[in-house]
Design a protein around this motif. Structure first.
Motif, PDB file in Angstrom:
ATOM      1  N   LYS A 180       0.835  -1.202   0.000  1.00 51.59           N
ATOM      2  CA  LYS A 180       0.000   0.000   0.000  1.00 51.59           C
ATOM      3  C   LYS A 180       0.876   1.261   0.000  1.00 51.59           C
ATOM      4  O   LYS A 180       0.609   2.226  -0.734  1.00 51.59           O
ATOM      5  N   THR A 181       1.917   1.252   0.828  1.00 50.29           N
ATOM      6  CA  THR A 181       2.845   2.392   0.873  1.00 50.29           C
ATOM      7  C   THR A 181       3.514   2.596  -0.479  1.00 50.29           C
ATOM      8  O   THR A 181       3.654   3.730  -0.956  1.00 50.29           O
ATOM      9  N   LYS A 182       3.922   1.500  -1.106  1.00 52.12           N
ATOM     10  CA  LYS A 182       4.569   1.588  -2.411  1.00 52.12           C
ATOM     11  C   LYS A 182       3.650   2.260  -3.421  1.00 52.12           C
ATOM     12  O   LYS A 182       4.080   3.147  -4.179  1.00 52.12           O
ATOM     13  N   GLN A 183       2.374   1.854  -3.430  1.00 53.25           N
ATOM     14  CA  GLN A 183       1.422   2.421  -4.381  1.00 53.25           C
ATOM     15  C   GLN A 183       1.203   3.910  -4.127  1.00 53.25           C
ATOM     16  O   GLN A 183       1.078   4.698  -5.061  1.00 53.25           O
ATOM     17  N   GLU A 184       1.165   4.294  -2.846  1.00 54.37           N
ATOM     18  CA  GLU A 184       0.978   5.714  -2.504  1.00 54.37           C
ATOM     19  C   GLU A 184       2.162   6.553  -2.979  1.00 54.37           C
ATOM     20  O   GLU A 184       2.002   7.655  -3.505  1.00 54.37           O
ATOM     21  N   VAL A 185       3.368   6.023  -2.792  1.00 56.94           N
ATOM     22  CA  VAL A 185       4.570   6.735  -3.219  1.00 56.94           C
ATOM     23  C   VAL A 185       4.608   6.875  -4.738  1.00 56.94           C
ATOM     24  O   VAL A 185       4.852   7.959  -5.274  1.00 56.94           O
ATOM     25  N   LEU A 186       4.341   5.777  -5.451  1.00 55.99           N
ATOM     26  CA  LEU A 186       4.369   5.816  -6.911  1.00 55.99           C
ATOM     27  C   LEU A 186       3.291   6.738  -7.473  1.00 55.99           C
ATOM     28  O   LEU A 186       3.509   7.425  -8.485  1.00 55.99           O
ATOM     29  N   LYS A 187       2.145   6.779  -6.787  1.00 56.32           N
ATOM     30  CA  LYS A 187       1.070   7.689  -7.202  1.00 56.32           C
ATOM     31  C   LYS A 187       1.514   9.150  -7.045  1.00 56.32           C
ATOM     32  O   LYS A 187       1.289   9.981  -7.933  1.00 56.32           O
ATOM     33  N   ALA A 188       2.177   9.446  -5.927  1.00 52.25           N
ATOM     34  CA  ALA A 188       2.657  10.808  -5.692  1.00 52.25           C
ATOM     35  C   ALA A 188       3.738  11.196  -6.706  1.00 52.25           C
ATOM     36  O   ALA A 188       3.770  12.329  -7.199  1.00 52.25           O
ATOM     37  N   VAL A 189       4.619  10.244  -7.026  1.00 54.52           N
ATOM     38  CA  VAL A 189       5.667  10.489  -8.020  1.00 54.52           C
ATOM     39  C   VAL A 189       5.056  10.868  -9.364  1.00 54.52           C
ATOM     40  O   VAL A 189       5.457  11.826 -10.017  1.00 54.52           O
ATOM     41  N   GLU A 190       4.028  10.109  -9.755  1.00 52.35           N
ATOM     42  CA  GLU A 190       3.383  10.355 -11.049  1.00 52.35           C
ATOM     43  C   GLU A 190       2.635  11.687 -11.054  1.00 52.35           C
ATOM     44  O   GLU A 190       2.740  12.466 -12.005  1.00 52.35           O
ATOM     45  N   GLU A 191       1.881  11.952  -9.999  1.00 51.92           N
ATOM     46  CA  GLU A 191       1.078  13.179  -9.953  1.00 51.92           C
ATOM     47  C   GLU A 191       1.946  14.434  -9.899  1.00 51.92           C
ATOM     48  O   GLU A 191       1.624  15.461 -10.495  1.00 51.92           O
ATOM     49  N   LEU A 192       3.077  14.341  -9.184  1.00 49.50           N
ATOM     50  CA  LEU A 192       3.954  15.500  -9.053  1.00 49.50           C
ATOM     51  C   LEU A 192       4.931  15.646 -10.230  1.00 49.50           C
ATOM     52  O   LEU A 192       5.510  16.705 -10.437  1.00 49.50           O
ATOM     53  N   GLY A 193       5.081  14.541 -10.995  1.00 49.29           N
ATOM     54  CA  GLY A 193       6.064  14.568 -12.085  1.00 49.29           C
ATOM     55  C   GLY A 193       7.478  14.583 -11.582  1.00 49.29           C
ATOM     56  O   GLY A 193       8.372  15.202 -12.179  1.00 49.29           O
ATOM     57  N   TYR A 194       7.731  13.883 -10.487  1.00 46.86           N
ATOM     58  CA  TYR A 194       9.055  13.883  -9.866  1.00 46.86           C
ATOM     59  C   TYR A 194      10.054  13.106 -10.716  1.00 46.86           C
ATOM     60  O   TYR A 194       9.784  11.988 -11.157  1.00 46.86           O
ATOM     61  N   GLN A 195      11.227  13.687 -10.943  1.00 51.21           N
ATOM     62  CA  GLN A 195      12.323  13.045 -11.664  1.00 51.21           C
ATOM     63  C   GLN A 195      13.522  12.921 -10.722  1.00 51.21           C
ATOM     64  O   GLN A 195      14.092  13.935 -10.311  1.00 51.21           O
ATOM     65  N   PRO A 196      13.914  11.691 -10.348  1.00 50.46           N
ATOM     66  CA  PRO A 196      15.076  11.533  -9.461  1.00 50.46           C
ATOM     67  C   PRO A 196      16.318  12.173 -10.064  1.00 50.46           C
ATOM     68  O   PRO A 196      16.570  12.054 -11.263  1.00 50.46           O
ATOM     69  N   ASN A 197      17.063  12.877  -9.264  1.00 50.91           N
ATOM     70  CA  ASN A 197      18.275  13.548  -9.702  1.00 50.91           C
ATOM     71  C   ASN A 197      19.349  12.524 -10.067  1.00 50.91           C
ATOM     72  O   ASN A 197      19.650  11.613  -9.315  1.00 50.91           O
ATOM     73  N   ALA A 198      19.926  12.699 -11.279  1.00 50.75           N
ATOM     74  CA  ALA A 198      20.913  11.731 -11.762  1.00 50.75           C
ATOM     75  C   ALA A 198      22.138  11.653 -10.858  1.00 50.75           C
ATOM     76  O   ALA A 198      22.695  10.590 -10.633  1.00 50.75           O
ATOM     77  N   ILE A 199      22.564  12.799 -10.345  1.00 52.09           N
ATOM     78  CA  ILE A 199      23.732  12.800  -9.460  1.00 52.09           C
ATOM     79  C   ILE A 199      23.423  12.043  -8.177  1.00 52.09           C
ATOM     80  O   ILE A 199      24.238  11.262  -7.679  1.00 52.09           O
ATOM     81  N   ALA A 200      22.206  12.277  -7.635  1.00 55.39           N
ATOM     82  CA  ALA A 200      21.816  11.580  -6.407  1.00 55.39           C
ATOM     83  C   ALA A 200      21.762  10.074  -6.643  1.00 55.39           C
ATOM     84  O   ALA A 200      22.207   9.281  -5.812  1.00 55.39           O
ATOM     85  N   ARG A 201      21.215   9.674  -7.803  1.00 55.49           N
ATOM     86  CA  ARG A 201      21.184   8.243  -8.122  1.00 55.49           C
ATOM     87  C   ARG A 201      22.590   7.680  -8.176  1.00 55.49           C
ATOM     88  O   ARG A 201      22.869   6.576  -7.730  1.00 55.49           O
ATOM     89  N   GLY A 202      23.490   8.461  -8.768  1.00 56.03           N
ATOM     90  CA  GLY A 202      24.862   7.995  -8.897  1.00 56.03           C
ATOM     91  C   GLY A 202      25.541   7.788  -7.565  1.00 56.03           C
ATOM     92  O   GLY A 202      26.337   6.874  -7.394  1.00 56.03           O
ATOM     93  N   LEU A 203      25.221   8.638  -6.591  1.00 56.00           N
ATOM     94  CA  LEU A 203      25.807   8.487  -5.265  1.00 56.00           C
ATOM     95  C   LEU A 203      25.346   7.195  -4.605  1.00 56.00           C
ATOM     96  O   LEU A 203      26.067   6.587  -3.818  1.00 56.00           O
ATOM     97  N   ILE A 204      24.139   6.754  -4.952  1.00 51.66           N
ATOM     98  CA  ILE A 204      23.594   5.535  -4.348  1.00 51.66           C
ATOM     99  C   ILE A 204      24.128   4.279  -5.028  1.00 51.66           C
ATOM    100  O   ILE A 204      24.599   3.353  -4.381  1.00 51.66           O
ATOM    101  N   ASN A 205      24.046   4.249  -6.380  1.00 57.93           N
ATOM    102  CA  ASN A 205      24.432   3.009  -7.072  1.00 57.93           C
ATOM    103  C   ASN A 205      25.824   3.070  -7.693  1.00 57.93           C
ATOM    104  O   ASN A 205      26.233   2.150  -8.396  1.00 57.93           O
ATOM    105  N   LYS A 206      26.566   4.161  -7.445  1.00 58.35           N
ATOM    106  CA  LYS A 206      27.932   4.334  -7.942  1.00 58.35           C
ATOM    107  C   LYS A 206      27.988   4.346  -9.468  1.00 58.35           C
ATOM    108  O   LYS A 206      29.005   4.017 -10.063  1.00 58.35           O
ATOM    109  N   ARG A 207      26.893   4.740 -10.113  1.00 59.65           N
ATOM    110  CA  ARG A 207      26.870   4.804 -11.575  1.00 59.65           C
ATOM    111  C   ARG A 207      26.332   6.136 -12.047  1.00 59.65           C
ATOM    112  O   ARG A 207      25.589   6.806 -11.344  1.00 59.65           O
ATOM    113  N   THR A 208      26.691   6.475 -13.284  1.00 56.65           N
ATOM    114  CA  THR A 208      26.140   7.680 -13.910  1.00 56.65           C
ATOM    115  C   THR A 208      25.086   7.337 -14.960  1.00 56.65           C
ATOM    116  O   THR A 208      24.478   8.230 -15.537  1.00 56.65           O
ATOM    117  N   GLN A 209      24.898   6.028 -15.207  1.00 55.75           N
ATOM    118  CA  GLN A 209      23.952   5.548 -16.231  1.00 55.75           C
ATOM    119  C   GLN A 209      24.281   6.140 -17.604  1.00 55.75           C
ATOM    120  O   GLN A 209      23.388   6.451 -18.380  1.00 55.75           O
TER     121      GLN A 209
END
Length: 335
Positions: free
Chosen positions: A33-62
């Motif tokens: 249920k929490t997952k669905q609420e988060v994904l719904k908020a992401v879609e409604e807000l149009g949130y785009q994860p920051n590429a640099i922030a992603r890179g800090l987590i997975n050690k990649r720049t994609q």
């Protein structure tokens, strides 16, 4: 208006920032249920994860870097199309580097790719010089070769067997009844494509009891203008010939132009076969008989191999892909 942040997503879905982060990175520790609420908020807000922030987590720049000798050529664009298709599907961006025909910009671009911290590199069509290999080792990223290989270093590659394909093209002309066959090959120092294609031509002649003659071999750089120049020299200086094998479609079309200007009809007076099966080989008149290289597929395969290595596969196997002879209208059967 500022773009939405991860804090905005957390507020809208009624959970912590940490929980939003766990959902976005597919980690455990929350209900469906929490997952669905988060994904719904992401879609409604149009949130785009920051590429640099992603890179800090997975050690990649994609991102992956691709080195090509001539981005404007149809040959390179077909390989690039395949590379980008897979990269895009897998969530990677592509940084394309035009190294120029003689590779003089290669070292510069390798340094740039290192600074950009790309996750991997695809090296196309040129010779992997020791200085390039040294820089790639320093970058500590996986590398895949396409339309080339290294006899010195164990780097996975995707390419056609150039010697075998050239043999096939020459033998086809022989089976069509031609006995006097000339060739326009690549540069004499090109050990990747130039030398193997010349060897295939020579071996086919010898296997069928025909004499190989240096005077019937012209040299170009795989480009149209040099195909025309090489054909001019062959027609002026070589012993007479009824058929020509050109080691690229561009050189074949350049040779066709020179032959036609001299009043030779194709294929009635001169049969010509090319190599690559680029899109304009079907557009010239008469349409060019040629050796087909599956260039977009080779690009896709190289991209898939590189991404597998980036994602942790210990090793991948090199691939020799099949060529195909495409019969069109530039070769005739001799009586």
């Amino acid at each position: 208006m500022n773009p939405p942040t991860i804090k905005d997503v957390a507020k809208a879905s009624g959970v912590s920032v940490a929980t939003v982060s766990r959902v976005l990175h597919n980690l455990s520790g929350y209900s469906d249920k929490t997952k669905q609420e988060v994904l719904k908020a992401v879609e409604e807000l149009g949130y785009q994860p920051n590429a640099i922030a992603r890179g800090l987590i997975n050690k990649r720049t994609q991102t992956i870097g691709v080195l090509v000798p001539d981005v404007s050529s149809s040959f390179s664009s077909e390989i690039l199309h395949g590379i980008e298709q897979v990269a895009n599907d897998k969530g990677f961006s592509v940084i394309m580097c035009n190294t120029d025909e003689d590779g003089k910009r290669t070292l510069k671009y390798l340094q740039v790719l290192g600074e950009k911290q790309v996750d991997g590199v695809i090296f196309t069509s040129g010779s992997l010089e020791d200085e390039y290999y040294k820089l790639l080792k320093q970058m500590r990223v996986p590398v895949v070769l396409v339309n080339t290989l290294s006899h010195k270093h164990a780097i996975p590659y995707v390419k056609v067997d150039d010697r075998q394909a050239s043999y096939h093209a020459t033998e086809y002309l022989i089976r069509k009844g031609h006995r006097n066959i000339a060739m326009i090959c690549g540069t004499i120092t090109d050990a990747i494509a130039g030398v193997p294609r010349l060897e295939g031509y020579r071996q086919a002649l010898e296997d069928h009891g025909l004499e190989y003659m240096d005077s019937r071999v012209g040299y170009g750089n795989f480009r149209l203008d040099m195909g025309r120049e090489a054909m001019k020299k062959l027609l002026d200086e070589a012993p007479p010939f009824t058929a020509l094998f050109a080691a690229s479609d561009e050189m074949a079309i350049g040779a066709m132009g020179e032959a036609l200007e001299r009043g030779l009809k194709i294929p009635e007076d001169m049969s010509i076969i090319g190599y690559d099966d680029l899109v304009f080989s079907r557009m010239v008149f008469p349409p060019l008989t040629t050796i087909h290289q599956p260039l977009p597929m080779m690009g896709r395969m190289a991209s898939e191999m590189l991404i597998q290595l980036i994602e942790g596969t210990d090793q991948v196997s090199s691939s020799i892909v099949s060529h195909q002879l495409i019969e069109r209208q530039t070769v005739r059967q001799m009586p």
